[in-house]
Design a protein around this motif. Structure first.
Motif, mmCIF file in Angstrom:
data_model
loop_
_atom_site.group_PDB
_atom_site.id
_atom_site.type_symbol
_atom_site.label_atom_id
_atom_site.label_comp_id
_atom_site.label_asym_id
_atom_site.label_seq_id
_atom_site.Cartn_x
_atom_site.Cartn_y
_atom_site.Cartn_z
ATOM 1 N N PRO A 404 -1.248 30.457 -19.953
ATOM 2 C CA PRO A 404 -1.316 30.043 -18.552
ATOM 3 C C PRO A 404 -0.263 30.703 -17.667
ATOM 4 O O PRO A 404 -0.493 30.896 -16.471
ATOM 5 N N LEU A 405 0.886 31.066 -18.246
ATOM 6 C CA LEU A 405 1.907 31.749 -17.454
ATOM 7 C C LEU A 405 1.400 33.113 -17.000
ATOM 8 O O LEU A 405 1.560 33.495 -15.832
ATOM 9 N N ALA A 406 0.774 33.853 -17.910
ATOM 10 C CA ALA A 406 0.246 35.173 -17.547
ATOM 11 C C ALA A 406 -0.853 35.050 -16.505
ATOM 12 O O ALA A 406 -0.963 35.876 -15.589
ATOM 13 N N ALA A 407 -1.686 34.023 -16.632
ATOM 14 C CA ALA A 407 -2.736 33.814 -15.632
ATOM 15 C C ALA A 407 -2.127 33.464 -14.277
ATOM 16 O O ALA A 407 -2.633 33.882 -13.229
ATOM 17 N N PHE A 408 -1.046 32.701 -14.294
ATOM 18 C CA PHE A 408 -0.322 32.360 -13.059
ATOM 19 C C PHE A 408 0.192 33.634 -12.391
ATOM 20 O O PHE A 408 0.079 33.808 -11.177
ATOM 21 N N PHE A 409 0.757 34.541 -13.189
ATOM 22 C CA PHE A 409 1.207 35.820 -12.650
ATOM 23 C C PHE A 409 0.027 36.601 -12.068
ATOM 24 O O PHE A 409 0.123 37.192 -11.001
ATOM 25 N N ALA A 410 -1.093 36.643 -12.813
ATOM 26 C CA ALA A 410 -2.252 37.421 -12.375
ATOM 27 C C ALA A 410 -2.806 36.908 -11.050
ATOM 28 O O ALA A 410 -3.396 37.669 -10.279
ATOM 29 N N ARG A 411 -2.618 35.613 -10.773
ATOM 30 C CA ARG A 411 -3.063 35.042 -9.490
ATOM 31 C C ARG A 411 -2.013 35.223 -8.401
ATOM 32 O O ARG A 411 -2.163 34.682 -7.304
ATOM 33 N N GLY A 412 -0.934 35.923 -8.702
ATOM 34 C CA GLY A 412 0.110 36.129 -7.711
ATOM 35 C C GLY A 412 0.948 34.893 -7.471
ATOM 36 O O GLY A 412 1.556 34.738 -6.411
ATOM 37 N N GLY A 413 1.005 33.992 -8.487
ATOM 38 C CA GLY A 413 1.815 32.795 -8.345
ATOM 39 C C GLY A 413 1.115 31.665 -7.629
ATOM 40 O O GLY A 413 1.759 30.683 -7.238
ATOM 41 N N ARG A 414 -0.195 31.773 -7.458
ATOM 42 C CA ARG A 414 -0.944 30.698 -6.819
ATOM 43 C C ARG A 414 -1.805 29.984 -7.853
ATOM 44 O O ARG A 414 -2.336 30.613 -8.769
ATOM 45 N N ARG A 415 -1.974 28.682 -7.691
ATOM 46 C CA ARG A 415 -2.796 27.942 -8.629
ATOM 47 C C ARG A 415 -4.256 28.119 -8.245
ATOM 48 O O ARG A 415 -4.588 28.368 -7.083
ATOM 49 N N PRO A 416 -5.190 28.010 -9.210
ATOM 50 C CA PRO A 416 -6.607 28.189 -8.887
ATOM 51 C C PRO A 416 -7.120 27.008 -8.072
ATOM 52 O O PRO A 416 -6.579 25.905 -8.159
ATOM 53 N N PRO A 417 -8.166 27.221 -7.277
ATOM 54 C CA PRO A 417 -8.764 26.097 -6.556
ATOM 55 C C PRO A 417 -9.254 25.041 -7.540
ATOM 56 O O PRO A 417 -9.614 25.340 -8.672
ATOM 57 N N VAL A 418 -9.280 23.797 -7.099
ATOM 58 C CA VAL A 418 -9.688 22.695 -7.969
ATOM 59 C C VAL A 418 -11.088 22.900 -8.501
ATOM 60 O O VAL A 418 -11.391 22.568 -9.647
ATOM 61 N N ASP A 419 -11.978 23.480 -7.695
ATOM 62 C CA ASP A 419 -13.365 23.632 -8.116
ATOM 63 C C ASP A 419 -13.650 24.999 -8.706
ATOM 64 O O ASP A 419 -14.798 25.390 -8.844
ATOM 65 N N SER A 420 -12.595 25.758 -9.069
ATOM 66 C CA SER A 420 -12.804 27.086 -9.641
ATOM 67 C C SER A 420 -13.312 26.964 -11.062
ATOM 68 O O SER A 420 -13.031 25.996 -11.756
ATOM 69 N N PRO A 421 -14.078 27.967 -11.559
ATOM 70 C CA PRO A 421 -14.555 27.912 -12.939
ATOM 71 C C PRO A 421 -13.405 28.061 -13.907
ATOM 72 O O PRO A 421 -12.309 28.483 -13.546
ATOM 73 N N ALA A 422 -13.667 27.718 -15.163
ATOM 74 C CA ALA A 422 -12.636 27.837 -16.195
ATOM 75 C C ALA A 422 -12.136 29.271 -16.253
ATOM 76 O O ALA A 422 -12.933 30.208 -16.279
ATOM 77 N N PRO A 423 -10.825 29.499 -16.257
ATOM 78 C CA PRO A 423 -10.289 30.865 -16.190
ATOM 79 C C PRO A 423 -10.475 31.622 -17.492
ATOM 80 O O PRO A 423 -10.447 31.050 -18.570
ATOM 81 N N VAL A 424 -10.698 32.917 -17.358
ATOM 82 C CA VAL A 424 -10.706 33.773 -18.527
ATOM 83 C C VAL A 424 -9.262 34.060 -18.890
ATOM 84 O O VAL A 424 -8.364 33.884 -18.076
ATOM 85 N N PRO A 425 -8.979 34.510 -20.136
ATOM 86 C CA PRO A 425 -7.587 34.713 -20.552
ATOM 87 C C PRO A 425 -6.956 35.917 -19.871
ATOM 88 O O PRO A 425 -6.986 37.037 -20.386
ATOM 89 N N ALA A 426 -6.364 35.699 -18.727
ATOM 90 C CA ALA A 426 -5.810 36.792 -17.938
ATOM 91 C C ALA A 426 -4.570 37.400 -18.554
ATOM 92 O O ALA A 426 -4.056 38.387 -18.064
ATOM 93 N N TRP A 427 -4.084 36.827 -19.685
ATOM 94 C CA TRP A 427 -2.867 37.379 -20.277
ATOM 95 C C TRP A 427 -3.075 38.816 -20.746
ATOM 96 O O TRP A 427 -2.139 39.598 -20.802
ATOM 97 N N GLN A 428 -4.353 39.186 -21.083
ATOM 98 C CA GLN A 428 -4.568 40.551 -21.555
ATOM 99 C C GLN A 428 -4.161 41.562 -20.495
ATOM 100 O O GLN A 428 -3.442 42.517 -20.773
#
Length: 442
Positions: A404-428
């Protein structure tokens, strides 16, 4: 509005924020001048991005840096106390749950033993319940919040390392863990369906060896290397390979490589797998079959400790030849298995982790290294180093929390919208960027 290569202005802003956050996370504190160079941004752009991140509470000032004859430069750093991360290690004997801040400092930990170990089957509902109970416990311990407003106690996500192959489908993540009796277990669905995880909290499920590799690449023995194989040695064995060709990491079912045709029956049902000789469960079984006597009622970790003590007593007593022979054979099997990884992937480093690997490492590593070099081709063997992982027995939970930390970075430090789909593993993608940065520095 479209930007470069079809990317929108919003995409470019997110990428700039992500780059600045990652540079500060790994290499900060830094001045804005140094940060701009590292992130590939102009002085105006980096100043704007830093101001925005400071307003969001993700970056803070960290003193000044004097210069020769010039004006001191203000340093900035990543604000590690901004949120919380949960890492879960679903092992074959227990479920471990840990809570971290964004610097990966542990804040709370809990463990739950899995029932019926040795039956080769684990009730997925029981495992899911242990995960949910553990997450609830560590969050309550630290008072972490799950509300929509970002804050110091905000939970940014839950990462889970599991045994087996992870498959992502339109309906959620499935886990295929043949050695533990899991066939397309909808673990993500079980956790979400419980209603105990808020829908806006990102959830990531990944192979445990891959999360171990993630941790070692970010914080451990893999830092700075281009080609690494990280081995997870526990009840069974697995590996994660990170090379130039697969720089985002790939989990390998290395334990089911055949090392002996028509050999011992493996937990997966096949014969002659490496895991049937070198996994901790098989190693202890071979010791018992040869006449060894683990302490009555001992779990795997205690039994392995007893085996090591018998093979090399520290009190100057005579070594048990049966225990010594079993360990010597295990070192040879492991060395042959590592040699296959050397020949296939030609890594700079092989790191041995997992609770059993770390426990056996001081006694066996030199012998394993010798057998690895003897079985591998000379050229790739001449450039590989074999060492123990640096992050200890909790590396899988650290790697899981990084998801989740890597995904947080990939979003530029913003949390996903509440109704967003389940995130793919952005750590790659994040790991790929980290490797590119390391190469640029080298």
């Amino acid at each position: 509005m479209a930007g470069h290569g079809g990317r929108t202005v919003r995409d470019l802003r997110r990428e700039s924020r992500s780059s600045v956050l990652q540079r500060l996370y790994f290499d900060g504190p830094m001045s804005r001048l140094a940060l701009g160079s590292a992130a590939g941004l102009s002085s105006g752009s980096v100043s704007n991005v830093v101001a925005e991140l400071m307003a969001d509470g993700l970056v803070e000032e960290a003193g000044t840096l004097g210069t020769d004859g010039g004006r001191p430069r203000t340093l900035v750093r990543f604000a590690a106390g901004r949120g919380r991360l949960v890492g879960v290690d679903v092992g074959e004997t227990r479920v471990r749950v840990e809570l971290f801040d964004l610097s990966m400092s542990e804040l709370a930990r809990t463990e739950r033993v899995l029932p019926g170990h040795g039956s080769r089957s684990y009730d997925a509902g029981v495992v899911a319940g242990h995960i949910l109970d553990g997450v609830t416990e560590v969050l309550a311990t630290q008072g972490a919040t799950q509300g929509p407003a970002p804050g110091p106690g905000e939970l940014l996500g839950v990462g889970i390392g599991v045994p087996g192959i992870v498959e992502r489908t339109a309906d959620g993540t499935l886990v295929h863990g043949q050695t533990v009796g899991w066939d397309a277990v909808p673990l993500e669905g079980l956790l979400r369906g419980s209603g105990r995880l808020p829908p806006h909290v990102p959830l990531f499920v990944e192979n445990g060896a891959k999360t171990l590799g993630q941790a070692e690449m970010w914080f451990g023995g893999g830092r700075g290397a281009r080609d690494v194989v990280v081995v997870l040695f526990g009840s069974g064995v697995g590996a994660c390979v990170v090379t130039d060709e697969v720089e985002r990491g790939r989990a390998l079912e290395w334990g089911h490589l055949t090392v002996r045709v028509r050999g011992r029956r493996c937990r997966c049902g096949a014969r002659g797998c490496l895991e049937a000789y070198a996994g901790a469960e098989a190693l202890l079984a071979r010791w018992r079959e040869a006449g060894g006597e683990p302490p009555p009622g001992a779990d795997e970790e205690a039994a392995l400790t007893a085996l090591l003590a018998a093979a090399g007593p520290g009190d100057g007593g005579a070594a048990d030849p049966v225990a010594a022979r079993v360990l010597a054979e295990t070192a040879e099997y492991l060395g042959a298995g590592l040699a296959d990884l050397v020949n296939l992937f030609q890594p700079e480093r092989i790191l041995v982790g997992g609770w059993a690997g770390l426990q056996l490492g001081p006694a066996l590593l030199e012998s394993v290294r010798t057998h690895t070099l003897a079985h591998a081709l000379r050229h790739p063997a001449g450039r590989v180093g074999v060492a123990l992982g640096r992050l200890g027995p909790h590396a899988v939970t650290v790697g899981a929390a990084i998801l989740p930390l890597a995904a947080f970075f990939a979003r530029g430090g913003r949390r996903p919208p509440v109704d967003s789909p389940a995130p793919v593993p952005a750590w790659q993608a994040s790991l790929g960027g980290r490797l590119a940065w390391q190469r640029g520095r080298g």
